[in-house]
Design an enzyme around this catalytic site. Structure first.
Site, PDB file in Angstrom:
ATOM      1  N   ASP A   1      -7.757  17.837  34.676  1.00  0.00           N
ATOM      2  CA  ASP A   1      -9.012  18.594  34.555  1.00  0.00           C
ATOM      3  C   ASP A   1     -10.105  17.938  35.390  1.00  0.00           C
ATOM      4  O   ASP A   1     -10.019  16.761  35.736  1.00  0.00           O
ATOM      5  CB  ASP A   1      -9.453  18.677  33.090  1.00  0.00           C
ATOM      6  N   GLU A   2     -11.123  18.726  35.698  1.00  0.00           N
ATOM      7  CA  GLU A   2     -12.330  18.246  36.353  1.00  0.00           C
ATOM      8  C   GLU A   2     -12.016  17.295  37.510  1.00  0.00           C
ATOM      9  O   GLU A   2     -12.474  16.148  37.537  1.00  0.00           O
ATOM     10  CB  GLU A   2     -13.254  17.591  35.316  1.00  0.00           C
ATOM     11  N   VAL A   3     -11.250  17.801  38.465  1.00  0.00           N
ATOM     12  CA  VAL A   3     -10.864  16.995  39.633  1.00  0.00           C
ATOM     13  C   VAL A   3     -12.008  17.084  40.645  1.00  0.00           C
ATOM     14  O   VAL A   3     -11.927  17.779  41.655  1.00  0.00           O
ATOM     15  CB  VAL A   3      -9.531  17.483  40.224  1.00  0.00           C
TER      16      VAL A   3
END
Length: 512
Positions: free
Chosen positions: A174-176
């Site tokens: 997530d949230e790369v």
């Protein structure tokens, strides 16, 4: 139901015995979620194993049947990865004890290993900094380096070695942030038909393929936010839907049910065999939140029940009730686990029974030992008698009254503001009679809060490791106590300066 231990059989406390179990041990009720996982975020204030032994029976009684354990730096990595360990990381024997306790309480464990974004606990180390996507920022892994995949593969293999029976492994993703902004990515993106979506999917595909090749009985899970905007044809062609299962997360009290239903339909069209949901019972309403707004989280779960009802009955494999302890590796602590227990109880029971009617509220009050539960405030009325309830009671006192009571004295007391202002304090000026008005109040307030702070520190030490206790107290308690101590010190110095034996004080008209 009984718990077996090495010391023999011990009976669960009565309120921990779930009245919601059927004869075959399954949870009764109308929940559309077959799996109900409590998330343990260990990157902040990780609980001692002794506390987990007390709280896991309550998780089960409330309706949970699994744990999603995000180890981060609390996992006992070995060899070249040993540098990832936190100071108080669990030992291998402690991990085995956690798994034993989970099995004892019929909670299936799914480990979580970050493999792309949120890699701060790995990439902050100088020895691994060369694997960052963007050199100054330690949050995202460079997907172009072969060493990157070798690194996360080694992390996965070590975690799986201690979780050989895990049916699922969560690989994060997530949230790369800043993906595509590194030098290697910029060059790669200049080539025709290359996109950030393709870059993301290729790394996910590689990590998931490693899991399945090395651990064929384990299915990878991943957070879905990086997949939401990917066109259907690209997602389908990537092969990811055949390798992993997405966890759709949304922690809002007003999440868009219709949009979530459309997203689920998109993922099913792309070929994902199973979908999961993720709600939040704490840690999602502010990076420095100290008390859990239960009503917000209840509304979030009510929305997820609507999402589940909008699709096929078996569309969602389960739901993860996330309980974030930090927003990321470098942020401050948000609500401590014991503080979020009433919210967790409300959310789990609401999922189990399809809502939060009066009979469900009564069950929650019984489980927690709370006489009257009020979900509209920031916390429940009365601390209860569940494990860690003393921490909830003391944190509530600190959060609601410590800072405000000190402000009341320093900023609104007429003797302090009128006769011992910052101007007077800097110049050590005070009318002697005013000391008699100010000093007793300050001493009384300091004594009261110092006593409570000592009680809170002792209660927290039973549940958490020393670094977490120190961090929470330093962030939330000590600054206010130091303001009172400084006031008393300034009073003493001003009194000394006004003493006849000390000679005349400075001329208040003269600048220092």
């Amino acid at each position: 139901m009984r718990i077996k231990s090495e010391e023999g059989e011990k009976k669960r406390p009565d309120r921990f015995v779930s009245r919601d179990l059927t004869e075959d041990g399954e949870m009764a009720g109308s929940s559309p979620f077959r799996m109900r996982l409590v998330h343990l975020d260990l990157k902040g204030a990780p609980p001692k194993v002794s506390y987990l032994s007390e709280i896991l029976p309550l998780f089960r009684a409330l309706g949970a049947n699994g744990l999603l354990i995000e180890y981060e730096d609390m996992f006992p990595y070995e060899g070249a990865l040993r540098l990832l360990r936190a100071r108080h990381a669990y030992s291998p024997s402690e991990i085995r004890e956690i798994l034993r306790l989970a099995t004892l309480n019929e909670l299936e464990v799914i480990p979580l290993v970050q493999t792309f974004g949120h890699m701060e606990f790995v990439l902050k180390h100088e020895a691994l900094a060369h694997l960052r996507e963007v050199a100054p920022f330690p949050n995202t892994l460079n997907p172009h380096e072969e060493e990157s995949l070798a690194l996360v593969g080694a992390m996965i293999d070590q975690v799986m070695a201690l979780h050989p029976k895990a049916r699922w492994l969560h690989i994060g993703c997530d949230e790369v942030y800043y993906l595509g902004e590194g030098e290697a990515s910029r060059r790669w993106l200049q080539q025709e038909q290359n996109t950030k979506a393709k870059l993301c999917l290729s790394h996910v595909q590689a990590v998931a393929s490693h899991v399945l090749a090395r651990h064929p009985a384990t299915t990878p899970l991943l957070w879905d936010d990086m997949l939401r905007a990917v066109p259907e044809d690209q997602l389908t062609a990537s092969g990811v839907p055949q390798l992993a299962q997405p966890v759709l997360w949304d922690y809002g009290a007003d999440l868009d049910v219709h949009s979530k239903a459309l997203l689920m339909e998109k993922y099913r069209k792309c070929g994902f065999s199973r979908l999961w949901a993720a709600s939040a019972f704490k840690g999602a309403t502010g990076a420095s939140q100290a008390l859990t707004p239960t009503e917000h989280h209840l509304r979030n779960h009510m929305q997820w029940l609507q999402v589940a009802a909008s699709g096929p009955a078996d569309a969602l494999q389960g739901i993860v009730l996330t309980g974030w302890q930090r927003y990321d590796h470098f942020s401050v602590l948000c609500e401590l686990l014991p503080v979020g227990i009433p919210s967790l109880a409300v959310c789990l029971q609401s999922l189990l029974h399809g809502g939060f009617a009066e009979d469900v509220k009564a069950r929650v009050e019984n489980f927690l030992g709370i006489s009257s539960l009020d979900i509209t405030g920031v916390t429940s009325a009365g601390a209860g008698s569940f494990p860690g309830s003393d921490i909830l009671a003391l944190v509530t006192q600190v959060s609601l009254h410590l800072h405000s009571s000190v402000d009341e004295l320093l900023q609104r007391d007429r003797y302090v503001t009128g006769w011992f202002s910052p101007y007077h304090r800097r110049r050590k000026l005070i009318h002697p009679v005013m000391i008699q008005h100010i000093q007793p109040q300050a001493l009384s307030l300091l004594a009261r809060w110092s006593t409570l702070a000592g009680e809170l520190e002792a209660a927290m030490q039973r549940v958490f490791y020393p670094d977490a206790v120190d961090e929470w107290l330093e962030e939330n308690v000590r600054p206010s106590l130091q303001r009172l101590q400084q006031l008393l010190q300034d009073l003493g110095e001003a009194a000394g300066a006004q003493s006849p034996r000390a000679g005349p004080g400075p001329d208040p008209r003269q600048e220092p």
